[in-house]
Design an enzyme around this catalytic site. Structure first.
Site, PDB file in Angstrom:
ATOM      1  N   HIS A 149       0.837  -1.204   0.000  1.00 40.34           N
ATOM      2  CA  HIS A 149       0.000   0.000   0.000  1.00 40.34           C
ATOM      3  C   HIS A 149       0.875   1.258   0.000  1.00 40.34           C
ATOM      4  O   HIS A 149       0.565   2.240  -0.687  1.00 40.34           O
ATOM      5  CB  HIS A 149      -0.915   0.022   1.222  1.00 40.34           C
ATOM      6  CG  HIS A 149      -2.147  -0.811   1.087  1.00 40.34           C
ATOM      7  ND1 HIS A 149      -2.111  -2.187   1.005  1.00 40.34           N
ATOM      8  CD2 HIS A 149      -3.474  -0.463   1.020  1.00 40.34           C
ATOM      9  CE1 HIS A 149      -3.352  -2.649   0.897  1.00 40.34           C
ATOM     10  NE2 HIS A 149      -4.194  -1.629   0.902  1.00 40.34           N
ATOM     11  N   HIS A 197       1.403  -3.830   9.231  1.00 40.17           N
ATOM     12  CA  HIS A 197       2.768  -3.516   8.820  1.00 40.17           C
ATOM     13  C   HIS A 197       3.534  -2.866   9.972  1.00 40.17           C
ATOM     14  O   HIS A 197       2.950  -2.213  10.840  1.00 40.17           O
ATOM     15  CB  HIS A 197       2.792  -2.568   7.622  1.00 40.17           C
ATOM     16  CG  HIS A 197       2.577  -3.251   6.312  1.00 40.17           C
ATOM     17  ND1 HIS A 197       3.480  -4.155   5.784  1.00 40.17           N
ATOM     18  CD2 HIS A 197       1.567  -3.175   5.416  1.00 40.17           C
ATOM     19  CE1 HIS A 197       3.029  -4.596   4.633  1.00 40.17           C
ATOM     20  NE2 HIS A 197       1.858  -4.023   4.385  1.00 40.17           N
TER      21      HIS A 197
END
Length: 236
Positions: A149, A197
């Protein structure tokens, strides 16, 4: 068209050379950051892992977050998806093809389209697992470094800024640069709020998206004045 008189330097070449040097510096810096972070993650460098763990625990929104918070986070993180890049850039590519701007269309497609495969290849190379939480967490099976992303939104914003830069007034450039940086920052934060993440994953993704896009822009001559750069229309 500007031409220099015999014996005089081309005054337009100096800003162009400076712009190229700045972009090369940014590409080199992004590549260095990506290599250092990837190497540290792969080697299990303890100081980095401690920072990643502390940031993970501080930012994670928790397994018990409300449905509203989850929805907001999912919407905020969506600009990093490949499909989001497609929705934004496909009309641009069609417009460029219709006006026969082949070089411009090619660099946009290469920069935005290849960042995901590059991210996937680096994930396999580094082989980092997703963040783990005592109460469960997201439990994604896919790998973590670098954040797809983050690389995706960095590539999208960089493509948009490079493409539009010659068409923008100086004041507008500052506003659009600030807006783009804010979007990149927001998507990176959502990846940590969602617990999918680590900080170094996000930083690595930003470095990859920025460095790759600028490298392709340089290769195709997409900087202002280059063969793949858009030209401002005549003043009316």
């Amino acid at each position: 068209m500007h031409t220099a008189h015999p014996g005089q330097p081309d005054t337009l070449a100096v800003p162009a050379a400076r712009s190229t040097a700045r972009v090369l510096t940014a590409v080199a810096g992004a590549a260095l950051l990506l290599v250092v972070l990837g190497g540290a993650v792969a080697a299990g460098w303890a100081p980095l892992l401690r920072v990643d763990g502390a940031v993970r625990d501080a930012l994670y929104a928790g397994d018990d977050r409300s449905g509203l918070v989850e929805s907001v986070l999912q919407v905020a993180t969506a600009p990093g998806l490949s499909v989001s890049r497609g929705v934004v850039l496909l009309p641009v590519l069609v417009w460029l093809v219709l006006r026969r701007s082949w070089w411009t269309a090619t660099w946009v497609l290469g920069a935005a389209g290849l960042v995901s495969p590059l991210t996937g290849a680096l994930k396999e190379l580094v082989g980092r697992q997703r963040p783990q939480f005592a109460d469960g967490g997201a439990r994604y099976d896919s790998l973590s470094f670098p954040s797809g992303h983050s690389s995706g939104v960095a590539a999208l914003v960089t493509v948009a800024l490079v493409l539009a830069w010659p068409l923008l007034a100086p004041a507008a450039r500052r506003w659009w640069l600030a807006a783009g940086a804010a979007l990149v920052l927001l998507v990176g934060l959502t990846r940590m709020w969602l617990g999918v993440h680590f900080l170094s994953d996000v930083l690595g993704g930003w470095a990859l998206g920025l460095g790759w896009t600028l490298l392709v822009a340089l290769a195709f001559g997409a900087l202002p004045g280059g063969r793949a750069a858009l030209r401002p229309g005549p003043a009316t």
